[in-house]
Design an enzyme around this catalytic site. Structure first.
Site, PDB file in Angstrom:
ATOM      1  N   HIS A  70      49.946  38.402  32.898  1.00 15.19           N
ATOM      2  CA  HIS A  70      48.778  38.796  33.692  1.00 15.19           C
ATOM      3  C   HIS A  70      47.605  37.858  33.416  1.00 15.19           C
ATOM      4  CE1 HIS A  70      46.121  41.964  35.596  1.00 15.19           C
ATOM      5  NE2 HIS A  70      45.230  41.279  34.896  1.00 15.19           N
ATOM      6  N   GLU A  71      47.321  37.644  32.132  1.00 14.12           N
ATOM      7  CA  GLU A  71      46.195  36.788  31.755  1.00 14.12           C
ATOM      8  C   GLU A  71      46.484  35.312  32.031  1.00 14.12           C
ATOM      9  OE1 GLU A  71      43.294  37.931  31.072  1.00 14.12           O
ATOM     10  OE2 GLU A  71      44.052  39.989  31.112  1.00 14.12           O
ATOM     11  N   HIS A  74      45.597  34.529  35.631  1.00 11.01           N
ATOM     12  CA  HIS A  74      44.158  34.244  35.777  1.00 11.01           C
ATOM     13  C   HIS A  74      43.860  32.820  35.322  1.00 11.01           C
ATOM     14  CE1 HIS A  74      42.947  38.259  36.837  1.00 11.01           C
ATOM     15  NE2 HIS A  74      43.313  38.783  35.686  1.00 11.01           N
ATOM     16  N   ASP A 171      39.122  43.156  37.312  1.00 15.83           N
ATOM     17  CA  ASP A 171      39.499  42.219  38.373  1.00 15.83           C
ATOM     18  C   ASP A 171      39.008  42.686  39.744  1.00 15.83           C
ATOM     19  OD1 ASP A 171      40.773  40.740  36.427  1.00 15.83           O
ATOM     20  OD2 ASP A 171      42.708  41.704  36.752  1.00 15.83           O
TER      21      ASP A 171
END
Length: 387
Positions: A70-71, A74, A171
């Site tokens: 997930h990170e 980004h 987010d």
């Protein structure tokens, strides 16, 4: 104090685990091993304890990998836009990609923000698809595996959905700010997104502390009559939104301001051969707590501050010169040009955890002053007061 440990590097980004996350890992294993289906292995009494906890450990590792991906999503998109990633840290409630110079262009910000939830949805969809594909197979070894698939899939879908709530600075809140920033000034868009985020946090706190009458009047096992986790997350969101708003205001306030306008030129430097006792007297007379240290040719040698000197006893100070107490410096990180933007000085101080930078002249290259966190804070407050 070190609050996280580095565990590796992926695509050039340092990966760290916060201590709070290390506390969470055994809990994840225990919950998955003992919770009844369809999210745990508690219903499978026929499987052995070692096998049960081995699958639970796998589930915990998959959960960590999900947060990390997930990170990384980004970070990957941010890096495509030229943003430097200082590291990714996994906390008890998720992860944080620490980015420098996050672009305040709406089209870039929403793409960076949406990348994480899209990855979580993709992971969740893949696991859930696999679960529904093999759920009909009633073989003992497949039962626990299907539960693992369902749990990881569900966790990722929940993670993505929760992150898309317009509760800044999550987010979804950043996507909301990007949408608003297309229609108004960036600072105003931030304030509106923060207001929405704080409203969500207050609602979550109210729901978290709302008593459940069935629990309050239960005659069975004693239970907590509210949801402390939801209330804690609400507090975290409220504080994070406030800090984000403050940081954005600071950046907006310093826009167009150079180091030259904030720096201190008088009583800013001392010669390295000055004695420590003479420096103490100088500090008292000039009411100054930090100086750049130079040699007789004006070359930068380091810093000397009152906080360092007060660690020395009177007897220790007497025979010493400033050159004896200064530490080595890195000119690249400790010196900034007077023509640089003031916000760059602040970012450098935050990143290097320093409170003072030496300022060099654009033409001479010699040290002509210093700029401190205190100077910047005072300057920001004065600009706010003027506005």
């Amino acid at each position: 104090m070190q609050t996280s440990i580095r565990v590796g590097r992926i695509i050039g980004i340092p990966i760290r685990l916060h201590f709070s996350f290390l506390i969470l890992l055994p809990l994840i294993v225990l919950v998955f091993a003992e919770t009844p289906g369809p999210v745990g292995l508690g219903d499978f009494e026929e499987i052995s304890t070692p096998f049960r906890y081995s699958l639970s450990a796998i589930a915990a590792l998959l959960f960590i990998l999900s947060l990390l991906l997930h990170e990384l999503s980004h970070s990957y998109v941010a890096m495509k836009y030229g943003t430097k990633i200082r590291g990714i840290t996994l906390f008890i409630f998720g992860g944080l990609a620490m980015m420098e110079d996050l672009p305040n262009e709406p089209d870039k910000e929403w793409r960076i923000a949406i990348a994480g939830p899209l990855m979580s949805f993709a992971i969740g969809g893949a696991f859930l698809f696999t679960y529904f594909g093999i759920a009909a197979v009633h073989v003992t070894i497949y039962g626990p595996l299907t539960i693992l698939m369902f749990s990881i899939g569900l966790l990722n879908v929940v993670l993505a959905t929760f992150n898309l709530l317009p509760a800044f600075p999550m987010d979804g809140g950043r996507v909301l700010r990007a949408f608003l920033a297309k229609r108004m000034q960036f600072l105003k868009a931030t304030r509106r997104a923060v207001f929405v985020g704080k409203t969500f946090a207050v609602i979550m706190a109210i729901v978290g502390f709302m008593p459940d009458p069935f629990i309050l009047f239960s005659t069975g096992d004693v239970r907590i009559p509210f949801n402390p986790w939801l209330a804690f997350v609400a507090l975290f969101l409220y504080v994070a939104a406030t800090e984000e708003e403050s940081a954005t205001i600071t950046v907006a306030t310093l826009e167009g301001i150079t180091v030259r306008q904030v720096m201190r030129t008088e009583n800013a430097s001392v010669l390295e051969d000055l004695s420590v006792t003479e420096l103490v007297e100088k500090m008292l007379a000039e009411k100054n707590a930090e100086y750049a240290v130079v040699n007789e040719y004006g070359e930068f040698k380091g810093f000397v501050t009152f906080s360092e000197l007060k660690k020395l006893s009177v007897e220790q100070r007497y025979p010493l010169k400033i050159s004896d107490v200064i530490s080595s410096v890195d000119r690249m990180s400790d010196v900034i040009s007077q023509g640089e933007e003031a916000i760059e000085a602040l970012k450098r101080m935050v990143n290097t955890k320093k409170k003072v930078l030496a300022v060099e002249g654009e033409e001479s290259g010699k040290i002509i002053g210093i700029i401190t966190k205190r100077d910047l804070a005072m300057f920001i407050e004065m600009l706010k007061g003027r506005g």
